[in-house]
Design a protein around this motif. Structure first.
Motif, mmCIF file in Angstrom:
data_model
loop_
_atom_site.group_PDB
_atom_site.id
_atom_site.type_symbol
_atom_site.label_atom_id
_atom_site.label_comp_id
_atom_site.label_asym_id
_atom_site.label_seq_id
_atom_site.Cartn_x
_atom_site.Cartn_y
_atom_site.Cartn_z
ATOM 1 N N ILE A 173 0.813 -1.221 0.000
ATOM 2 C CA ILE A 173 0.000 0.000 0.000
ATOM 3 C C ILE A 173 0.855 1.283 0.000
ATOM 4 O O ILE A 173 0.535 2.259 -0.667
ATOM 5 N N LYS A 174 1.982 1.244 0.715
ATOM 6 C CA LYS A 174 2.873 2.413 0.730
ATOM 7 C C LYS A 174 3.681 2.504 -0.561
ATOM 8 O O LYS A 174 3.899 3.589 -1.091
ATOM 9 N N GLY A 175 4.108 1.349 -1.058
ATOM 10 C CA GLY A 175 4.889 1.323 -2.287
ATOM 11 C C GLY A 175 4.121 1.859 -3.476
ATOM 12 O O GLY A 175 4.638 2.655 -4.260
ATOM 13 N N TYR A 432 12.276 11.922 -1.972
ATOM 14 C CA TYR A 432 12.133 12.788 -3.143
ATOM 15 C C TYR A 432 12.755 12.271 -4.418
ATOM 16 O O TYR A 432 12.438 12.771 -5.492
ATOM 17 N N LEU A 433 13.687 11.322 -4.302
ATOM 18 C CA LEU A 433 14.380 10.882 -5.507
ATOM 19 C C LEU A 433 13.711 9.630 -6.059
ATOM 20 O O LEU A 433 13.697 8.594 -5.388
ATOM 21 N N ASP A 434 13.174 9.738 -7.254
ATOM 22 C CA ASP A 434 12.574 8.570 -7.902
ATOM 23 C C ASP A 434 13.618 7.455 -7.911
ATOM 24 O O ASP A 434 14.657 7.575 -8.569
ATOM 25 N N PRO A 435 13.354 6.363 -7.175
ATOM 26 C CA PRO A 435 14.382 5.322 -7.039
ATOM 27 C C PRO A 435 14.753 4.687 -8.381
ATOM 28 O O PRO A 435 15.833 4.128 -8.527
ATOM 29 N N ARG A 436 13.866 4.781 -9.359
ATOM 30 C CA ARG A 436 14.174 4.182 -10.654
ATOM 31 C C ARG A 436 15.352 4.868 -11.331
ATOM 32 O O ARG A 436 16.084 4.246 -12.106
ATOM 33 N N ILE A 437 15.563 6.161 -11.020
ATOM 34 C CA ILE A 437 16.729 6.867 -11.575
ATOM 35 C C ILE A 437 18.012 6.222 -11.051
ATOM 36 O O ILE A 437 18.950 5.943 -11.799
ATOM 37 N N SER A 438 18.030 5.960 -9.752
ATOM 38 C CA SER A 438 19.220 5.371 -9.131
ATOM 39 C C SER A 438 19.445 3.937 -9.603
ATOM 40 O O SER A 438 20.578 3.535 -9.875
ATOM 41 N N VAL A 439 18.348 3.186 -9.701
ATOM 42 C CA VAL A 439 18.457 1.791 -10.146
ATOM 43 C C VAL A 439 19.005 1.743 -11.577
ATOM 44 O O VAL A 439 19.911 0.967 -11.895
ATOM 45 N N ALA A 440 18.466 2.620 -12.427
ATOM 46 C CA ALA A 440 18.932 2.661 -13.820
ATOM 47 C C ALA A 440 20.418 3.014 -13.882
ATOM 48 O O ALA A 440 21.189 2.403 -14.626
ATOM 49 N N TRP A 441 20.807 3.966 -13.059
ATOM 50 C CA TRP A 441 22.217 4.388 -13.030
ATOM 51 C C TRP A 441 23.104 3.213 -12.614
ATOM 52 O O TRP A 441 24.160 2.973 -13.217
ATOM 53 N N LYS A 455 19.736 -2.270 3.241
ATOM 54 C CA LYS A 455 18.678 -3.285 3.265
ATOM 55 C C LYS A 455 17.281 -2.651 3.349
ATOM 56 O O LYS A 455 16.384 -2.980 2.564
ATOM 57 N N THR A 456 17.108 -1.744 4.299
ATOM 58 C CA THR A 456 15.805 -1.091 4.479
ATOM 59 C C THR A 456 15.388 -0.372 3.199
ATOM 60 O O THR A 456 14.224 -0.426 2.791
ATOM 61 N N GLN A 457 16.356 0.323 2.618
ATOM 62 C CA GLN A 457 16.044 1.091 1.410
ATOM 63 C C GLN A 457 15.693 0.167 0.252
ATOM 64 O O GLN A 457 14.764 0.454 -0.511
ATOM 65 N N ARG A 458 16.396 -0.967 0.181
ATOM 66 C CA ARG A 458 16.076 -1.920 -0.891
ATOM 67 C C ARG A 458 14.675 -2.490 -0.703
ATOM 68 O O ARG A 458 13.958 -2.738 -1.678
ATOM 69 N N GLU A 459 14.270 -2.660 0.554
ATOM 70 C CA GLU A 459 12.916 -3.152 0.807
ATOM 71 C C GLU A 459 11.880 -2.112 0.403
ATOM 72 O O GLU A 459 10.897 -2.401 -0.254
ATOM 73 N N LYS A 460 12.149 -0.873 0.775
ATOM 74 C CA LYS A 460 11.208 0.191 0.442
ATOM 75 C C LYS A 460 11.090 0.373 -1.072
ATOM 76 O O LYS A 460 10.013 0.636 -1.585
ATOM 77 N N PHE A 461 12.244 0.252 -1.760
ATOM 78 C CA PHE A 461 12.245 0.525 -3.199
ATOM 79 C C PHE A 461 12.195 -0.736 -4.043
ATOM 80 O O PHE A 461 12.555 -0.712 -5.223
ATOM 81 N N ALA A 462 11.741 -1.832 -3.441
ATOM 82 C CA ALA A 462 11.699 -3.108 -4.166
ATOM 83 C C ALA A 462 10.972 -2.958 -5.509
ATOM 84 O O ALA A 462 11.415 -3.504 -6.524
ATOM 85 N N TRP A 463 9.896 -2.194 -5.504
ATOM 86 C CA TRP A 463 9.120 -2.005 -6.735
ATOM 87 C C TRP A 463 9.972 -1.397 -7.849
ATOM 88 O O TRP A 463 9.871 -1.778 -9.019
ATOM 89 N N ALA A 464 10.856 -0.486 -7.462
ATOM 90 C CA ALA A 464 11.672 0.207 -8.465
ATOM 91 C C ALA A 464 12.816 -0.682 -8.955
ATOM 92 O O ALA A 464 13.132 -0.723 -10.147
ATOM 93 N N ILE A 465 13.423 -1.406 -8.011
ATOM 94 C CA ILE A 465 14.524 -2.303 -8.360
ATOM 95 C C ILE A 465 14.021 -3.347 -9.350
ATOM 96 O O ILE A 465 14.714 -3.743 -10.279
#
Length: 474
Positions: A173-175, A432-441, A455-465
């Motif tokens: 729901i948060k993702g 604020y930073l769209d995680p997909r930008i970082s993943v693409a980089w 680890k926490t950040q990877r969990e939060k941004f799992a959708w983007a990864i």
DNA sequence: GTCTGAACTTAGCAATATGTGG
DNA sequence: CCACATATTGCTAAGTTCAGAC
């Protein structure tokens, strides 16, 4: 809190004493009349001793505590939403204590009371097994509202606002909400508006005196028709969210400048700069410009687009991974500066900087020694010309190379840390930073995503990864 | 329109956990 | 293996947004 700066502040002491006296018996009230004469050292020493004892515990005892925490997490830290087990963010209730408002908060020091089962509203689905209140107690209410995301709420006694227990950022729901936020911000790309604003309005005397765009006052800006070689410069100086100071000089269009001059005419310093504007008018206007556009979208847009542009500018192909990560941090830092995300310089900053410098100096000495050894090994090899000396040269050469790399790593570290002294990178990275930008980089340059996100950040941004490939464009 | 409250996101600091070099 | 430094996590205050009452 005895060692904290808070306890030196008049408002803090006044509020605390006032609330404390409310808790006293008549007898105590008659005896305890002056906070200055109260000595809390014994209590303070007790808690300090507790904390020392905790530090001094044996490995086994620490392990036991860890296991107990894990048990509590397993028992209370999860819920089932739409048939999925989801992690709960803040499942521990806030303990009682003294309210610590930020900045010049008029309510600092007030007693934050203990939350009891009778204060708690539970929100769960009708067919679920509702959590039981502690024996002999009752919940305030159990409701089944599927239009909201919170699981538990209660009203706190300082501001009278409602607090919630909600799901962890890793939850579906948060993702999804996060993803949606960035999609809205991306739609702003089509517009060539540069607009850097946020709004707020608050009740006087109830909160610290902080402002946003709509509540800026005349005293918060200065106008310079010319300043340091630039025309039409606006100087901002005000306290924003969390009473963090915003100071900046911004050149603006002539038309903007003239309007600001008009808005300041015949006004007192504490008058509103934009007296005909409020948050609802502004947001209504924004909504007409673009569906889903609100003030905070600009912040997300500016941050993300800046990261993307900075990464493009700063990353060079032939650099090694540590250097690329430094570039990433620099891009992140540019965003943090743009968003004014500050932090207090760490208490140990000067010392740790000195230590690092000492390490660098030592490494330099080591390097010149290694170089000298390489030189003599080469000379040796020239004379002897056998396999053994040849091999020795090769080994020395490798040693020099290794030390050079270590030295560079240290120097990069020093630069990074110095530049980061008063800047907080976490807030922008997380919000604020769209995680997909970082993943693409990461994908583009072959950087493991673990170097950028923990680890926490990877969990939060799992959708983007999961969804971003190396060509992703914000 | 204006105000209020509920719900949700964003924020920095402090405590705790982990990593690293001597 | 310990001490210290750094990284991560926890905590909760302080924002924004939106809907609905007045």
């Amino acid at each position: 809190m005895l060692d904290h700066e808070y306890t030196t502040k008049d408002i803090f002491r006044k509020n605390f004493f006032k609330d404390w006296r409310k808790e006293m018996t008549a007898e105590e009230k008659a005896t305890i009349t002056d906070l200055k004469k109260c000595n809390f050292t014994e209590m303070s020493e007790y808690f300090k001793a507790q904390s020392e004892a905790r530090k001094a515990m044996s490995k086994e005892e620490k392990q036991k505590i860890k296991e107990e925490n894990e048990r509590l997490l397993q028992k209370y830290g999860y819920c089932i939403m739409d048939n999925h087990k989801e992690r709960i963010a803040n499942f521990r209730i806030e303990p009682p204590g003294l309210f610590r408002g930020r900045g010049d908060h008029p309510k600092m020091g007030m007693l934050k009371r203990r939350i009891r089962p009778e204060d708690i509203i539970i929100n769960c689905s009708k067919d679920s097994k509702c959590p039981e209140p502690p024996p002999g107690t009752k919940w305030k209410e159990v409701r089944h509202d599927n239009k909201v995301t919170w699981l538990v709420s209660w009203t706190e006694n300082i501001q009278g606002s409602i607090k919630y227990i909600m799901l962890n950022p890793s939850s579906r729901i948060k993702g999804e909400k996060d993803w949606q936020k960035y999609e809205t911000a991306r739609r702003l790309k089509k517009f060539s508006i540069k607009f850097n604003a946020f709004c707020s309005s608050k009740e006087e005397g109830e909160t610290a005196d902080t402002v946003g765009c709509c509540s800026l006052r005349v005293e918060h800006i200065n106008l310079y028709p010319e300043n340091e070689g630039q025309e039409y410069v606006v100087e901002f100086d005000f306290l924003g969210k969390d009473s963090i100071r915003y100071y900046n000089k911004v050149p603006v269009e002539k038309r903007v400048f003239k309007n600001l001059q008009l808005f300041m005419e015949n006004k007192e310093p504490d008058d509103d700069l934009f007296d005909r504007l409020n948050t609802s008018i502004l947001n209504k206007h924004l909504q007409e410009l673009m569906d889903g556009l609100t003030a905070k979208v600009f912040r997300t847009y500016n941050a993300s687009i800046t990261l993307q542009q900075q990464l493009k500018e700063l990353t060079t192909a032939d650099e090694n991974i540590p250097a690329k990560i430094l570039s990433y941090n620099r891009a992140n830092r540019a965003v943090a500066i743009l968003c004014n995300h500050q932090r207090a310089p760490p208490k140990t900053f000067e010392k740790s900087m000195q230590n690092l410098q000492a390490k660098i100096d030592a490494k330099k000495d080591q390097l010149s020694d290694a170089k000298r050894e390489l030189k003599s090994a080469k000379a040796d090899a020239k004379v002897r010309k056998d396999e053994k000396t040849k091999k020795a040269v090769e080994n020395k050469r490798k040693a020099v190379q290794r030390i050079e790399e270590q030295l560079m790593k240290l120097e990069v570290q020093a630069t990074d840390r110095e530049e980061n002294k008063q800047i907080a990178l976490g807030t922008s990275k997380l919000n604020y930073l769209d995680p997909r930008i970082s993943v693409a980089w990461c994908k583009k340059w072959g950087i493991p995503v673990e170097k950028i996100y923990n680890k926490t950040q990877r969990e939060k941004f799992a959708w983007a990864i999961d969804m971003a490939d190396e060509d992703y464009e914000f």
